[in-house]
Scaffold this active site. Sequence first.
Site, short mmCIF file in Angstrom:
data_model
loop_
_atom_site.label_atom_id
_atom_site.label_comp_id
_atom_site.label_asym_id
_atom_site.label_seq_id
_atom_site.Cartn_x
_atom_site.Cartn_y
_atom_site.Cartn_z
N GLU A 136 -134.41 -57.33 -20.10
CA GLU A 136 -134.68 -56.47 -21.26
C GLU A 136 -133.87 -55.19 -21.15
OE1 GLU A 136 -139.27 -57.82 -22.35
OE2 GLU A 136 -138.84 -55.79 -21.65
N THR B 138 -140.42 -69.95 -23.11
CA THR B 138 -141.79 -70.46 -23.15
C THR B 138 -141.85 -71.84 -23.79
OG1 THR B 138 -142.67 -68.20 -23.25
CG2 THR B 138 -144.12 -69.98 -23.94
N SER C 254 -135.29 -62.20 -23.48
CA SER C 254 -136.49 -62.27 -24.29
C SER C 254 -136.13 -62.81 -25.67
CB SER C 254 -137.13 -60.89 -24.41
OG SER C 254 -138.28 -60.94 -25.23
N GLY C 255 -136.85 -63.87 -26.09
CA GLY C 255 -136.57 -64.50 -27.37
C GLY C 255 -135.62 -65.67 -27.29
N ASN D 229 -138.85 -60.63 -29.89
CA ASN D 229 -139.50 -61.93 -29.74
C ASN D 229 -140.92 -61.84 -30.25
OD1 ASN D 229 -140.23 -64.48 -29.02
ND2 ASN D 229 -140.05 -64.19 -26.82
N SER E 178 -143.36 -62.95 -26.80
CA SER E 178 -142.72 -62.53 -25.55
C SER E 178 -143.72 -62.59 -24.40
CB SER E 178 -142.17 -61.11 -25.68
OG SER E 178 -141.58 -60.69 -24.47
N SER E 179 -143.30 -63.21 -23.28
CA SER E 179 -144.16 -63.29 -22.10
C SER E 179 -144.19 -61.94 -21.40
CB SER E 179 -143.64 -64.36 -21.13
OG SER E 179 -143.64 -65.64 -21.73
N GLY F 159 -137.71 -62.40 -19.63
CA GLY F 159 -136.27 -62.30 -19.50
C GLY F 159 -135.80 -60.87 -19.34
#
Length: 1155
Positions: free
Chosen positions: A529, A266, A261-262, A307, A310-311, A527
Amino acid sequence: MSHKVKPFVQSLKSMPADYRFLGSPISDDPVENSSGSTVCVTGLVVPRNGYLRNGVNGTENSVGGMDSGGNEDSPYNVRSVSNGERSSIGDGDPIVPLPLSDDRRWSDTSTYARKKVLQFWVQLPNGDWELGKILSTSGEESVVKLPEGKVLKVISETLVPANPDILDGVDDLMQLSYLNEPAVLYNLEYRYNQDMIYTKAGPVLVAVNPFKEVPLYGDHNIEAYRNRSNESPHVYAITDTAIREMIRDEVNQSIIISGESGAGKTETAKIAMQYLAALGGGSGIEYEILKTNPILEAFGNAKTLRNDNSSRFGKLIEIHFSETGKISGAKIQTLVQCTEGERSYHILYQLCAGASPALKEKLNLTSAKEYKYLRQSNCYSINGVDDAERFHAVKEALDIVHVSKEDQESVFAMLAAVLWLGNVSFTIIDNENHVEPEPDESLSTVAKLIGCNINELKLALSKRNMRVGNDTIVQKLTLSQAIDARDALAKSIYACLFDWLVEQINKSLAVGKRRTGRSISILDIYGFESFNKNSFEQFCINYANERLQQHFNRHLFKLEQEEYIQDGIDWKRVDFEDNQNCLSLFEKKPLGLLSLLDEESTFPNGTDLTLANKLKQHLNDNSCFRGDRGKAFTVSHYAGEVTYETTGFLEKNRDLLHSDSIQLLSSCSCHLPQAFASSMLIHSDKPVVGPLHKAGGADSQRLSVATKFKGQLFQLMQRLGNTTPHFIRCIKPNNVQSPGLYEQGLVLQQLRCCGVLEVVRISRSGFPTRMSHHKFSRRYGFLLLENISAKDPLSVSVAILHQFNILPEMYQVGYTKLFFRTGQIGVLEDTRNRTLHGILRLQSCFRGHRARCHLNEHKRAIAVLQSFIRGDKVRKEYAELLRRHKASAAIQSHVKRRIAKRQYNATVDASVVIQSAIRGELVRRCAGDIGWLKSGGTKINESDQVLVKASYLSELQRRVLKTEAALRVKEEENDILKQRLLQYDNRWSEYETKMKSMEEIWQKQMRSLQSSLSIAKRSLDVEDSARNSDASVNASEATSYSGSGDYRTHGRTRSVGVGLSVISRLAEEFGQRAQVFGDDTKFLMEVKSGQVEANLNPDRELRRLKQMFETWKKDYGGRLKETKLILSKLGNEETSGSVEKVKLKWWGRLKSTRY
């Protein structure tokens, strides 16, 4: 996430096979390092066995292979030195973790190393790698100098060789002479500091998030990668390869973007979509595809600690292409895991910040701080992000994907209803903790927004209908149950709204009949985590990443090596970290994490603690699972160990939305809640086997959240399995999202997680390019010099390899395929392309020659045909012309005959007149000789004289009439000239020619008129002379007349002379004027045509000349009329005089007869 620092180097196999460190024994047997003594150099204490003396495990490394997935001795499971462990070491006694290796292949370079100063990588206590130079060696130890001037004495085998400076910043890790962790870290950092964030690792693209704008994108760069003028690693290059392989092999492609994440997944997906839109654009649908990103990000992304964007869902965009390579449509598949992060979904904040005053009044919206769901994290904004501007961008995107204004208002109403649901509060009404909603603004606003009755909403949030047999029992809810029901309703509305939006987008991007089956899928998923406290959301996310890592391993490791083995090629197996054991821990039935979670969720008395105990009871024997105290348990993922807290697992896994809430949505007047209810009823048909939990009753017999998530994940992996994958690994260089900051430990952890070094090692030692014998022979068989029609594909393939002198070590011949090293197939492709180009050139020349021959034949045939047609046409035209010529000749003959006849008649008449005059003269002469007829003859002569004068006068009148006729002809010609002068400005080219012809005609007519006048003048002179002669002959007769008679005769003769002089002057003036007008006109025509230069305006002078001509013509006509009148009077007088003379002659004759 705990950052594990590996206390040794596992990647020394990439070094030369015969290389040895200084001081290492020559024997290949393992060295036993049992001594625990230490050597002190410049204040640093280094353990002799290479491990930290505080007890950190450093057992021998074994690179995980096919069967070592859960081995706790794996290098991915070594934990870093904690702060507490470091604090136990004295400040004056720091420890450097310098590991030993069991590889003893480097001793043959000891002589060279003693003579040269070599650079090596040294690992520091904090886990970072530092570049140092060897100053000296003594046995198994070496003295190394660091860049800061610090000197260390370390064990030689713990040093990792560094690459030469010429290899700094190479764009492909396969080019490194020494492939090891510090070399890879340094190469990525070198490129990162120069804003070169993309690096190739064999078939994988490594992308380091710069956390800033870099000049690597735009139309110029897209065009460069389209034309292959730029071959640097880039997302554009990966996407371009996917497009070319899709067209060439007619196989669907996929681009799998993974990372923490981050890490920038994306944004990387957006860049790939921009390149696809640029290459496959033209139909207009690519713009709609790009505009789906703002919608999906707003409704599916949220801010977390790591992030800002974050998705919170997985997104697979499948872009379809037409036969011409243009985008024809797209389809989006989502993998949703609804949860609240540190900040909730972006759209909720954007709605509060960007809604218009009218919309806010309609939805009863207030500030984001007024809603419970948004103020839990106390984070209402993101640095550098304008929520109001983003909201307008979302509305624009909804318009582009054809979501109507009415539907948009309904969407915003559902979002507002979710916000107001969080503000609904409850009041306890009895001692059993039963509650009912407070009838405040929140409750009434929710009822208004979703279009339901407020009383039905209160019942759905405070009571539950349960069917037991044929009876229905109404159960009042406690405070915790009511809050769960309220939150479940809000989550369900939001989840259904997200699914509905995705469905509308798919309808807008539908392919329809244009679909050809060829597509490129882009996967953007959350991603891995790991937080200090990990719950059910991280459990699902990390499970999805385990499955994606297995797909990565299967494609790049398992399938690669299995294919080598199945085809029987000479291959040395490369070990890698396989996560199959971890996947089995999740998916195994009936004793897997997901199965046990679903089972415990169905028990009425199941709690988070009983779930934790059940997991520890059944899964403690699994190497990837470790039970901790209380409700915690630890799973050893491919990316490291993660500890989960089971608090909330059961409640989040259960589908808490009761049938009463679904019935409430179906009874709403708005169409969106009705659609949500229908969708939930369709997806809740499959029951779960097991007892009913206390809160759900029969309505809880639906699929659990984990089971739904697993089903969606399996569908996603099935679609990816039918494509050729291209991998992009996104790396996050630091946790604070700061540009320019590069944390080695964090980057190294991510590189280990995604297996970058193993990918490069397999690519360097393997055969990345392969092709079946049949396809190889069919593609390159035409390059052979001999006939291959009767040979089998394998013989043809071997013949091709021998003909092009490809080295045996650069390829392997398998049972069904040929395997090539990197770059070898490119040589054959270049030769094939050159040969095809030459063939095409030869074919083009030959076809051009044939086309030219056919063209010449056609030209000749056309020329012959045209000659026949033109000959026939000319013959017909000639016959017609000949007929017209004959007709013209006949007409001319008739006309000329009539003209000749008239001229002949005129000549005859003139001859008769002349003859009569001559005969009269002869008679008169003869009459003078006859005496006795003297008197009678005189009378006769007088009568003849009168007749001659009368005829002379009539001749003059005839000539005047003729002159007037000629004048009228000239007037008509002057009118024609006037019309032509008026048209002169518009048709000068034609007028010039006509003017010349008119000038010639005019001159001819003037000459004709002049000749006519001269002839008339000469005839008058002749007659005048004849009259004078007659007067002299008849002088004796004239004497017999009286004085008065002589006076009248003299007067008439004088009048006739005056008339003749007037006519002569008119004729002379006519000739002079004609000459003047002709000369002036000719001069002006020469000036206008440019033959003569003059400083005057020819058009203006022509108009002035025309006016002068008109004036003169009027004056001349007047004078001619006056002359005519005078001559008429004279004619009348002469006629009366002649009558009197005849009478007198008659009386004289009569008297003479009498006498």
